[in-house]
Structures are given as C-alpha cells and as structure tokens.
Write an enzyme that holds these catalytic residues in place. Sequence first.
Site, PDB file in Angstrom:
ATOM      1  N   GLU A 238       0.641  -1.352   0.232  1.00 53.17           N
ATOM      2  CA  GLU A 238       0.092   0.274  -0.188  1.00 53.17           C
ATOM      3  C   GLU A 238       1.124   1.042  -0.320  1.00 53.17           C
ATOM      4  O   GLU A 238       1.970   0.997   0.668  1.00 53.17           O
ATOM      5  CB  GLU A 238      -1.186   0.368   1.291  1.00 53.17           C
ATOM      6  N   HIS A 273       4.969  -0.852  14.123  1.00 52.81           N
ATOM      7  CA  HIS A 273       3.540  -1.170  13.760  1.00 52.81           C
ATOM      8  C   HIS A 273       2.456  -1.598  14.375  1.00 52.81           C
ATOM      9  O   HIS A 273       1.752  -2.930  14.692  1.00 52.81           O
ATOM     10  CB  HIS A 273       3.087  -1.731  12.522  1.00 52.81           C
ATOM     11  N   GLU A 313     -10.160  -1.517  10.416  1.00 51.85           N
ATOM     12  CA  GLU A 313      -9.685  -0.017  10.980  1.00 51.85           C
ATOM     13  C   GLU A 313      -9.633   0.575  10.409  1.00 51.85           C
ATOM     14  O   GLU A 313     -10.052   0.226   8.993  1.00 51.85           O
ATOM     15  CB  GLU A 313      -8.442  -1.040  11.749  1.00 51.85           C
ATOM     16  N   GLU A 326      -8.083  -2.529   7.581  1.00 54.32           N
ATOM     17  CA  GLU A 326      -9.038  -3.557   7.318  1.00 54.32           C
ATOM     18  C   GLU A 326      -9.612  -4.360   8.373  1.00 54.32           C
ATOM     19  O   GLU A 326      -9.875  -3.361   9.674  1.00 54.32           O
ATOM     20  CB  GLU A 326      -7.591  -5.057   7.266  1.00 54.32           C
ATOM     21  N   ASN A 328     -10.598  -6.516  11.519  1.00 54.40           N
ATOM     22  CA  ASN A 328     -10.170  -7.732  12.424  1.00 54.40           C
ATOM     23  C   ASN A 328     -11.348  -9.276  12.629  1.00 54.40           C
ATOM     24  O   ASN A 328     -11.414  -8.065  13.255  1.00 54.40           O
ATOM     25  CB  ASN A 328      -8.594  -7.360  13.833  1.00 54.40           C
ATOM     26  N   GLU A 334      -6.912  -4.955  22.599  1.00 54.16           N
ATOM     27  CA  GLU A 334      -7.267  -3.594  23.415  1.00 54.16           C
ATOM     28  C   GLU A 334      -9.167  -3.718  23.594  1.00 54.16           C
ATOM     29  O   GLU A 334      -9.158  -2.885  23.630  1.00 54.16           O
ATOM     30  CB  GLU A 334      -6.938  -2.460  22.815  1.00 54.16           C
ATOM     31  N   ARG A 379      -0.264  -1.884  27.443  1.00 52.33           N
ATOM     32  CA  ARG A 379       0.370  -2.812  27.290  1.00 52.33           C
ATOM     33  C   ARG A 379       2.086  -3.601  28.012  1.00 52.33           C
ATOM     34  O   ARG A 379       2.793  -2.986  27.249  1.00 52.33           O
ATOM     35  CB  ARG A 379       1.026  -3.727  25.714  1.00 52.33           C
ATOM     36  N   ARG A 573      41.723   6.570  57.407  1.00 52.20           N
ATOM     37  CA  ARG A 573      42.459   6.367  56.389  1.00 52.20           C
ATOM     38  C   ARG A 573      44.095   5.651  56.433  1.00 52.20           C
ATOM     39  O   ARG A 573      43.828   4.264  56.267  1.00 52.20           O
ATOM     40  CB  ARG A 573      42.824   7.944  55.587  1.00 52.20           C
ATOM     41  N   ASP A 574      44.662   6.769  56.845  1.00 52.43           N
ATOM     42  CA  ASP A 574      46.203   6.042  57.031  1.00 52.43           C
ATOM     43  C   ASP A 574      46.018   4.936  57.848  1.00 52.43           C
ATOM     44  O   ASP A 574      46.732   3.790  57.712  1.00 52.43           O
ATOM     45  CB  ASP A 574      47.467   6.723  56.931  1.00 52.43           C
ATOM     46  N   ALA A 575      45.772   4.826  58.836  1.00 46.41           N
ATOM     47  CA  ALA A 575      46.229   3.352  59.703  1.00 46.41           C
ATOM     48  C   ALA A 575      45.548   2.241  59.343  1.00 46.41           C
ATOM     49  O   ALA A 575      46.253   1.865  59.217  1.00 46.41           O
ATOM     50  CB  ALA A 575      45.248   3.660  60.625  1.00 46.41           C
ATOM     51  N   HIS A 576      44.096   2.277  58.646  1.00 45.27           N
ATOM     52  CA  HIS A 576      44.108   0.879  57.986  1.00 45.27           C
ATOM     53  C   HIS A 576      44.324   0.651  56.611  1.00 45.27           C
ATOM     54  O   HIS A 576      44.852  -0.340  55.858  1.00 45.27           O
ATOM     55  CB  HIS A 576      42.445   1.021  57.903  1.00 45.27           C
ATOM     56  N   GLN A 577      44.923   2.011  55.788  1.00 43.53           N
ATOM     57  CA  GLN A 577      46.125   1.399  54.471  1.00 43.53           C
ATOM     58  C   GLN A 577      46.858   0.439  55.712  1.00 43.53           C
ATOM     59  O   GLN A 577      48.054  -0.748  54.767  1.00 43.53           O
ATOM     60  CB  GLN A 577      46.708   2.605  54.035  1.00 43.53           C
ATOM     61  N   ARG A 646      48.143  13.289  45.533  1.00 39.37           N
ATOM     62  CA  ARG A 646      50.051  13.149  44.916  1.00 39.37           C
ATOM     63  C   ARG A 646      50.104  14.120  44.333  1.00 39.37           C
ATOM     64  O   ARG A 646      50.848  13.918  43.261  1.00 39.37           O
ATOM     65  CB  ARG A 646      49.268  12.360  44.627  1.00 39.37           C
ATOM     66  N   ASP A 680      54.729  15.466  46.528  1.00 38.32           N
ATOM     67  CA  ASP A 680      55.288  14.478  45.750  1.00 38.32           C
ATOM     68  C   ASP A 680      56.351  13.774  46.022  1.00 38.32           C
ATOM     69  O   ASP A 680      57.597  13.454  47.357  1.00 38.32           O
ATOM     70  CB  ASP A 680      55.808  15.593  44.444  1.00 38.32           C
ATOM     71  N   LYS A 743      56.323  14.628  56.024  1.00 37.72           N
ATOM     72  CA  LYS A 743      55.423  13.297  56.180  1.00 37.72           C
ATOM     73  C   LYS A 743      56.698  12.096  55.761  1.00 37.72           C
ATOM     74  O   LYS A 743      58.166  11.913  54.688  1.00 37.72           O
ATOM     75  CB  LYS A 743      55.012  13.430  54.557  1.00 37.72           C
ATOM     76  N   HIS A 773      53.873  13.823  60.311  1.00 33.31           N
ATOM     77  CA  HIS A 773      53.344  12.554  59.516  1.00 33.31           C
ATOM     78  C   HIS A 773      54.616  11.400  59.837  1.00 33.31           C
ATOM     79  O   HIS A 773      55.247  11.366  59.542  1.00 33.31           O
ATOM     80  CB  HIS A 773      52.792  12.240  58.916  1.00 33.31           C
ATOM     81  N   HIS A 775      55.891   6.988  60.318  1.00 32.77           N
ATOM     82  CA  HIS A 775      55.184   5.559  61.272  1.00 32.77           C
ATOM     83  C   HIS A 775      55.287   4.918  62.144  1.00 32.77           C
ATOM     84  O   HIS A 775      56.729   4.785  62.660  1.00 32.77           O
ATOM     85  CB  HIS A 775      55.174   4.852  59.411  1.00 32.77           C
ATOM     86  N   THR A 910      54.343   6.655  48.224  1.00 28.66           N
ATOM     87  CA  THR A 910      54.145   6.175  46.355  1.00 28.66           C
ATOM     88  C   THR A 910      53.536   7.791  45.208  1.00 28.66           C
ATOM     89  O   THR A 910      53.913   9.159  46.099  1.00 28.66           O
ATOM     90  CB  THR A 910      52.307   5.955  46.623  1.00 28.66           C
TER      91      THR A 910
END
Length: 1181
Positions: A238, A273, A313, A326, A328, A334, A379, A573-577, A646, A680, A743, A773, A775, A910
């Site tokens: 069509e 469609h 339709e 067409e 149906n 629906e 739907r 931070r640094d303690a548990h690192q 850093r 650094d 440091k 700082h 250790h 580091t």
Amino acid sequence: MLLHVGGMRSALGLLAVRRACCLSRTTHNSPQTLEYKPIKKVMVANRGEIAIRVFRACTELGIRTVAVYSEQDTGQMHRQKADEAYLIGKGLPPVAAYLDIPDIIKVAKENDVDAIHPGYGFLSERSDFAQACVDAGVRFIGPSPDVVRMMGDKVEARSIAIRAGVPVVPGTDGPITCLSEAQEFSNTYGFPIIFKAAYGGGGRGMRVVKEYEELEENYQRAYSEALAAFGNGALFVEKFIERPRHIEVQILGDKYGNVIHLYERDCSIQRRHQKVVEIAPAVQLDPHLRDRLTADSVNLARQVGYENAGTVEFLVDKHGRHYFIEVNSRLQVEHTVTEQVTDVDLVHAQLRVCEGRSLPELGLKQDKIRINGFAIQCRVTTEDPARGFQPDTGRLEVFRSGEGMGIRLDSASAFQGAVISPHYDSLLVKVIASGKDLPAAAAKMNRALAEFRVRGVKTNIPFLQNVLSNDQFLYGTVDTQFIDENQELFNLKPVQNRAQKLLHYLGHVMVNGPTTPIPVKAKPSSIDPVIPPVPLGEPPVGFRDVLLREGPEGFAKAVRAHKGLLLMDTTFRDAHQSLLATRVRTHDLKQIAPFVAHNFNNLFSVENWGGATFDVAMRFLCECPWKRLQELRALLPNVPFQMLLRGANAVGYTNYPDNAVFKFCEVAKENGMDIFRVFDSLNYLPNLMLGMEAAGTAGGVVEASISYTGDVSDPMRQKYSLEYYLKLADELVRAGTHILNVKDMAGLLKPESSRMLIGALRDRFPDMPIHVHTHDTAGAGVAAMLACAEAGADIVDVAVDSMAGMTSQPSMGAIVACTKGTNLSTGISLENVYDYSEYWEVARGLYAPFDCTATMKSGNADVYENEIPGGQYTNLHFQAHSMGLGHKFKEVKKSYTEANKLLGDLIKVTPSSKIVGDLAQFMVQNSLTRAEVEERADELSFPLSVVEFLQGHIGIPHGGFPEPFRSKVLKNMPRVEGRPGASLPAMDFQALEKQLRETHGNDITPEDVMSAAMYPKVFQEFKEFTHQFGPVDCLNTRLFLDGPKIAEEFEVELERGKTLHIKALALGDLNKAGQREVFFELNGALRSVLVKDTVAMKEMHFHPKALKDVRGQVGAPMPGKVVEVKVKQGQAVEKGQPLCVLSAMKMETVVNSPLSGTVVKIYVNADSSLEGDDLILEITE
C-alpha cells in the site's frame, strides 16, 4: 495489476461482494430457522492472557473450559486456569504447535468440546481453521468461515470496502508474488510504501520502505516474518499514509443480521506498527468524523453478514479524511478499553451470539450503547526501550502488580518464578485504567505502573510512564509518529531494583566466596562492634567552624596560636591503609563518625580520604569514594577533613593533564574536603607546585609536604641533609603554603633527628604551622612525635590505640597521656579514647582476612636500614607470604635496600616506593644481586614502572638519575624533559561526561566524571558491578565479605525509612546451566536468585560472550534464534552491512556490522539459539 482509490475493482472482488450480500439475505435474516443451542464446553485455541480472559467469561456463564498448550508452555498459567488442559503439537516448534489444526480439532473431538474460541493471533483469522471446526461439528466462536476468509484476505476485504463506498488507501489488488511487483507499485505511486502480511496482523510482516535501496531487504524480511507468524508469507503493498491517526471501531453482529458498533478506540501510539497504548474513546475526534467512521464500519459489516465481534480499522490523515485499512475478524488485544467505557462484556456477547442469541435479546441495541468516561490500556511487555524495544527473556525473580480503584489487570503467566521465553509474544500484562476524563485515567495508570515491581527481565514500564506524563498525550492528539518524534520518551528513569540486586550479591558470595581478593585464609569476626553512646543534638564547635569563618589563612593563624598540641586522627585512612590493606568500608566509618564529632571536636583534622583509599574504594570495596566523603561530611560537620593529594598525580599513580588536577581539587572541595596535604614522591618542586596551586585555587587549606628520608642526625648520610630540607621548605613557604608538613612515610624520624629538623624549621618559619606525619614501624613513633612537639611542631598524626603501632601511626592514647598536664596537653579525654579504641578493636576483627598481624607479629627497627614506607611494608609482607616466600622476607627487605641504591637513593613514597619495590621483587625472583643488575642492565627486561621512572615519567629525583644505569636500561628509548604533565593536552570533561552518559545512563554526576578521569578502567568495572549487584555498601562488613549463614536473619537499611528484612534459607544444587538457586525470605516473601557457580562453570562448555570493550566482537542484541547468517569467514564487510538475522518473539532483527573490516571467525549458524550478548562473530579492522 494495481488498484486505484475508488477506481478499478476486480471481477473476483465484485463476485465476492455479491456472494456475501446473498449470504447475508438468505442466512442472517431468517431468525425462525435458527435455534438457541447452549454451549457446555469451550476450548480456547490460544495461550496466555487471552485464553485466561475467555476462561473467566466462560466460568461466569457456567461453561466448562479446555486449554491447549505446547511443550514449551507446560509451566504457563493458562493451562492451570482451565478445567481441563491438553498438550498439542508434540515435537513441533513453539509457534507451530498452536497452528496445528488437525491436533487441535482432534483434542476438541476427543473431549466433547462444543465450541472453540480462537483468541487473537495464531489461528484466529484463518478461514481454514474456522471451516475445520464447522466440518468437525464444533462451533467456531467468531464469524463464519467465508467471512473470516474474506476479511482475512486483506485484498478481498479491500474490494468489499470499495464496493461499499468506504475510502481505501491505494494498494495492490492481490497479494504480490515477487519483488518486481513491489517495484512496479513503487514506480507508480512513489515512496513511502508499506508491506503488510496478507493473512495476519499485529505488526508481523509489516515493513515501511522509504527509498528504493531499502526495498529488497524489507521485502525479504516482511515475507519471512509473515511466513513464520501466520504460515503464509503472502504480502500486499500500500501507499504509506504519513502521520495518520490509527482509529478502529468495535463492531458486534449476531446471526440475525443485527450489527451495532461500540464506538472507537485510538491506537495511534505504536512502535514497529504494534500498539503500545490504546485509548477509548478517541480524544478530540470530530463528532461528524466519528459518525462517518461508525457508519462505514456497520455498513461494511452488514455487507458481508458479519456475526460475532470484530474491528474495522482506519487511518485518519491530518485533514480528517479516513481510509479503510482492514477488518480484524476476531477479538482485539485492546477490546478491554471498549468494555470499560461501554460496560459491555464482549466475550460474554461472543459466547451468547455463538449460542444463537440475538443482540436485542442481550440488551445490545445501538441506542442503548453509551460512552462513560475514558479508558487507557498499556501493554506491559518484557522489552527494553533503551535498546530499541528488544525483547528480553529470563526468569521473573520478582513480580508485584499495581492495583486499586479504576485499575483492571489482564495477565497470564506474570508471577514470581515464571520463565519468559523468546518463543512467544513479549506481552506480560495488560493494565487498563478508567477515569472520568483522559488525565484522570492517565493518573490512575501512572500510579498503578509505579506500584509494579518486575525483576529479572527488562520491561517497558519506564517508557509507558513517560508517555503518560507527556503533555501532547494528555492534552492534545497523537499520531503514529508520536513515539518517533518524542525522543524524550526514551529518557528513562532507571529502575533501582536494589533489594533483588543485593540478594544476587549475597547469593554470589554464598556460592563463589568474596568478590574482593582475600590475602589470608581468615574469616571475619561474627561479633559486631558496639557504638559508644552519642548525645542528641548538634556536635560542639570544632576547628572546622574556624575554617569556615576565617578562611584558610585565618585557620592557619588560629592553629599556630593554639596552646597545646593538636592531633590529626588517621584512623579513618592511613591507619587502616597500613594495617588492613586499605579495606575499611564506609559502613564502619559512618557508625563511629557521630561519636568522633561529639567527643573529638578539638582535633586538628580527621584524615579520611585521598591516596590509596580512592581507587581501593571502587576497586575492592565496590563503593563510591565521593559518597564516602559526602556521608562522612554530614556526620562529622565540625572537624576539618584532610586528604592526601599526590601533587600533579592527584589521587592516581600516573600523570594527568593540569586541568584534571585542578578540577579534581575543585570537586573535592565542593564535596566537603578542607585540607589538602600535597606531596610529591620525589619532592620534585614543579609537581608539588602544581598540586599546591590546584588545592589553593579550589579554596582549600594547602598543606605542602616535605617527604622525609634518610637521617639528618647522621653526618655520614648527607644526600638528604638538613640544609636540603630547609631549602625545600623555603620554596614551599614562598609558594604560599598555609601549613608546612613533614611526611615521614617510613617512620625514620628518631627523637634526635626530630628535634634537629623541626627545631630548624621552627627557627626558620616562626609563624608557619608545622605538621608532622610518621609511622611506628620501628616502635619509636611516640618518642619521635613528642620530640617534634617539644621542638615546635603544632600538629602530629596519631591513630586510635587499637589501630596504632607497627606500620600505622603512633598511639593516640599514648600521646594524650604523655602530654596530659603539660603545656602540650591535647585537651582530649582519655576516657573517650578508650571508648573509641574499643569500637575499633572489635571492628578490626571484621577485617581479619586483611589484618597484617596474620603474617606480621611486630614492627622492626630494620626499617631504619631498608626505609620501606609503612603501608608498603605491610603489603610486601603479605605478598611474600602469599607467594610462599615468607621465610625469605628478610631477603626481600635486603633487596629493597639494594634496589633503592641502584635507583640513586630515592625518597620512597607512592609511587616511587612502588618502583623500588617492583625492582626488589624482580631481583628476588631472578636471584640477582645489585652488582649483577648494574652489569647486565642493558640486557635485562626490567619492570615497566622502573623503565618509566628512568624515562622521567614521575619527575626528576634529587641529585638526578643514576648513571650509567639509566643509559644502559633506556638505550635509545625516549626521555621526558621537565614536568611530565606539562605536555599533556587538556582533558575534555564535557566529552568524557557525554561518553559516560552514553555508556551508563543519565545519572552520571560530576563526581563520577572525576572518578572516570582518574581511573577509567576501575570506574568502568565499578559501574558494571553496581549495575549487577546494587548498593553493597548498605551491607554490614561480615555480610559483604562472607555472606550470610543459612537460617541467618538480618536487616539492611537501604536509606532512612527503608529497611529490608532478609533471611537466608537454602542453597540449591548445580543445574545444567552451571547455576545454583539461592533462596531467601525478603520482607516475609520468598525470593530466589540463580547464581553461576564460577568453579563449576570452568568445567562446563558455554557459548562465549562478546566483550563490550572490543569493537570487533559482535554480540547478539537480544536472545533469539539465528534465521540467517549473511556473511562468510574471511569476507570483507562495510560498516552498517547486515551480518545476520535474529528472530525472537516472532520479530526479526538484522544485526549490522559496527565497523568496516574482515570477518575472522563466525561463532553461529542458522538455527543457533542465542542469549543476549552471545558472540556472533569477530571482525578485524
């Protein structure tokens, strides 16, 4: 032959019309020849929700029901809803089973079925099926076979419409038999055109062609789809009407010639469609147009003697002209919205008409049909709108529907545990909302959709919610281009799915163990730490209040003027690192943060961010470092936060463009960071200066650091002399630092060297705050820090007692106790320190798998010789033990000393410390001495970090590079001159954000952009992890690391006011797919997840997956079956060229090449069944 509008009509079409009219007069206008024959048993020759819809109507009318099902549908709900259920199509493909007319009729006859309802789809518009029912003496609930044939043949239906005076769209007068006929039609009428299946609807076999080059491909695809869906590939063509409204009229006829309409529905909102949202009645439809549409529909039905339910339709163009499409000849998906606004049960009517009742007997007269309000049907499908509505398959792990006033649900197998297969339509449930007007109905629909919880498969619910909120939808009119022209509909709100994702994570840990690497075989403690009491109300004023009021300069003056010693707490931070491999989670930091805010308000700062914690948070803890900063800031508002920067490397291990460092500091400051400790690893001034400038520009407190090594009190070690440090300090103070930091990463400061260095700095800079700082690796940390304080330091770093000592910082309690009652008093209560320490003593047990004490029982004074930084000392100890070299750790430390000398005696922080460590391990692994390395430097393959250091990638070390070692290693390799980052092009943050949004969705934040800028790969993996497993940071640490025990009950707080109650129930056996089902109880409801057993899967064969980051790997965009492979191995392909065709849920998709290149390997063939992302083929450029 071509048929023009209102023009030619074939003799065959005219004959059909006359035959239909004759049939109408002789059969349908003779009520006296018919009799009422009650139906006792109905079979539905269909599946899913329509089968259940008919069963319910039958039950209401006292009719017994029969279901049929394919082998693939044994678990589907429709077979359970019927009184009887029988297997059909044994051994046939899934769709073919429901098209097996002989078997369906056989089952009907064997089980005394009076009538068969065809539902929609499958055989519903097949006249041969209707005729087979009649021939078998079984009533067909629908029009007569002749009418089904005429209406099912769209070309014949078109001829009838023309005869009836109903406008039609230009099209062929019969199904085309070859491509050339389509080409002839397009030559006559031009583009666009549309192919339609001649023997079915629902969008199958429908393809729009906009230009000649697309004609052949779309013809083939449409033919193939029609053949697969309806058993006949016939097509007609069509002229395609652009931007029409799709309006359909519901009709109902009986055996006596009575035909009524039940008004219209607007089905314009479509994709591919296929209808997505339907409305009754049509909005803002001209009343005269409505009259013409309904009159034409009734007239057309009467022309053919139509009985039972059907739909006519039409397309309505922008000028208000309507065109017949067409009929149906069946019930529509629906039909529900028409039922809601007319209060007519269409299935009841179908059954009664089939029994022989007339419409007037049923109270269905045209003048009695009224419209009451509006109804919307959505739907809900298992399709992903974000991926072009590709069908999704899998198991429904969770299903909870929306309900309430004004909501109707028509569903089938939508329940927890149901499996959505690729074999059938993707419809999950139809949701129908009713209201007095369209906005009211839309509001109810939106609310109902928001209540849905569907997990395990993707759905189109977020898309539907966008449609329902669209102003054009609510207050205007829409056409069939609505979805295509409103791309904002695809700005989908992400579904959180947090609870189910967390169950997946817990199940994964239960099956496969921890997701983060575990250094030692130790289990987290089963005891949770007790949080000390915290008073209600705001915490007392702290130093951050001074900073916010006075700014960085005023803050520095207040620190210098402070009487007594100030402490910075490194526990966060640094303690548990140093002690726990940086593995402490935000969950445990948040627990104790309010206690610190209320009881340690006179701390100088809390170090809680930056350095290794940034990448480790994403890499191993699977949490966002920015979220940690934000949440701790909210809980600890009165104490300044300090981070480790850093220098020019920001929080990374590489060089970044200058603008990236500046942007990072800006975003960090915005998120609550206060003090930037800038260092650094080589004390390389250009790198330091950049970091200082970035932190200062962001508005932060700049704390420039002198990284310390050597021993200023040893006259024999003068490379890093007192004079060296003083000159460096001069530069930093001149550059404008607010605070000067020393440091001491390895803990090399002894009491005497502390007095010398700090005393000299204090004399040189009497007004500058000094911060130290260190250790405690050698055990002399407390003595050294006290010496620093006596020599004039304003601040020293400590960790709470249970997190202090060894490679961590000196003990907070020891410093507090030793200074108590002196002019250095910290003003901190020892009782509070004890409570704080007790929390961390128990919390530390949760991290037993990472605790350095598993392999290291004490510090060691040999650090004064090897100068290994605290955190690295712990890591090297772990690595040595994990590699079976624990007994050789002394040798590793000795090699570290030798490697340091080889590299010219570096300052080791580091990342320079890692370079020395890499060279040391290289020497141990290859049994090399320092002399042998120097001698063979031109032939050895050194670690990349060593080579890049010698090239100048991290800057220039004090005293220059070691020669001739450097020249022998590098030979002719390029060298970096000056500051490494200076030559890098600026980073394009807008482009990066756009890329991240394309990859991860629109919830990307400025913080995410910075994470990706710093660690692209780590961030990508983190986002993939959270997408799969959700917010694991909500879990307590034992659950995160070890998972729950069977029968264990626990709570997980997702956010304030939203808490999950979970119980682990059972762990299933291994299935054929290499998965185990893990069962939980979540908020009182049973839940289960399927988890791949990674160990078991290594022994099983599975189809490989396409890797997303490898461009040439082409994966399946959706689960489905391969219909056709269009290329061969070794073939050259162009970008966009079709590679293969997939079929899923009766819809075909062409997979195109993402790039130009050569096909190197094909992993599939025709009929291969694929899951999503399964590898189809590989292409090399």
